[in-house]
Design a protein around this motif. Structure first.
Motif, short mmCIF file in Angstrom:
data_model
loop_
_atom_site.label_atom_id
_atom_site.label_comp_id
_atom_site.label_asym_id
_atom_site.label_seq_id
_atom_site.Cartn_x
_atom_site.Cartn_y
_atom_site.Cartn_z
N ASP A 13 4.75 69.47 -18.87
CA ASP A 13 4.03 68.21 -18.70
C ASP A 13 2.55 68.42 -18.96
O ASP A 13 1.94 69.31 -18.40
N VAL A 15 -1.15 67.44 -18.42
CA VAL A 15 -1.95 66.76 -17.41
C VAL A 15 -3.43 67.01 -17.67
O VAL A 15 -3.79 67.93 -18.41
N VAL A 44 5.43 68.65 -13.15
CA VAL A 44 5.20 67.59 -12.17
C VAL A 44 6.54 67.07 -11.68
O VAL A 44 7.40 66.72 -12.49
N VAL A 66 2.94 69.60 -8.06
CA VAL A 66 2.45 69.96 -9.39
C VAL A 66 2.23 71.47 -9.41
O VAL A 66 1.49 72.00 -8.59
N TYR A 82 -1.56 62.24 -14.81
CA TYR A 82 -0.28 62.51 -15.44
C TYR A 82 0.32 61.21 -15.95
O TYR A 82 0.61 60.31 -15.17
#
Length: 113
Positions: A13, A15, A44, A66, A82
């Motif tokens: 992910d 971010v 996440v 996270v 996010y």
């Protein structure tokens, strides 16, 4: 934290880490803004959510976990963005004591009206 060490390739992910700063507003006061620090790869996961009343409207609070590569500059009060959602860092701790991964407990609050 009860997180396990992430398997290889699970930090998928994207971010953005943001930090709160005070800027002068030109009229003698200060504005608090979140300024971008860096973009990171993370994992996440939503943990739970609850609904309640906040001020004069309904609010939904969602907690997230996270996990990211270890950094020593992440602290409570920072923000992780996010997918356009603002996750407030509540706590940040070394995942296994080896300074390889950082586990952050985050909270997201949205108002539903």
């Amino acid at each position: 934290m009860s997180e396990r060490i992430p398997a290889v390739g699970t930090l998928t992910d994207r971010v953005q880490l943001r930090r709160r700063e005070s800027l002068s507003d030109g009229g003698g006061g200060h504005d608090r803004v979140f300024v971008p620090v860096t973009a990171l790869w993370a994992r996440v996961r939503s943990l739970n959510g609850r609904q309640g009343l906040n001020a004069d409207g309904r609010a939904v609070a969602i907690s997230h976990s996270v996990v990211l590569r270890f950094r020593d500059d992440v602290s409570p009060g920072d923000r992780i963005v996010y997918r356009g959602r603002n996750l407030e860092v509540v706590s940040a701790a070394d995942l296994n004591g080896r300074r390889a991964y950082l586990s952050c407990a985050c909270s997201e609050t949205s108002f539903t009206g």
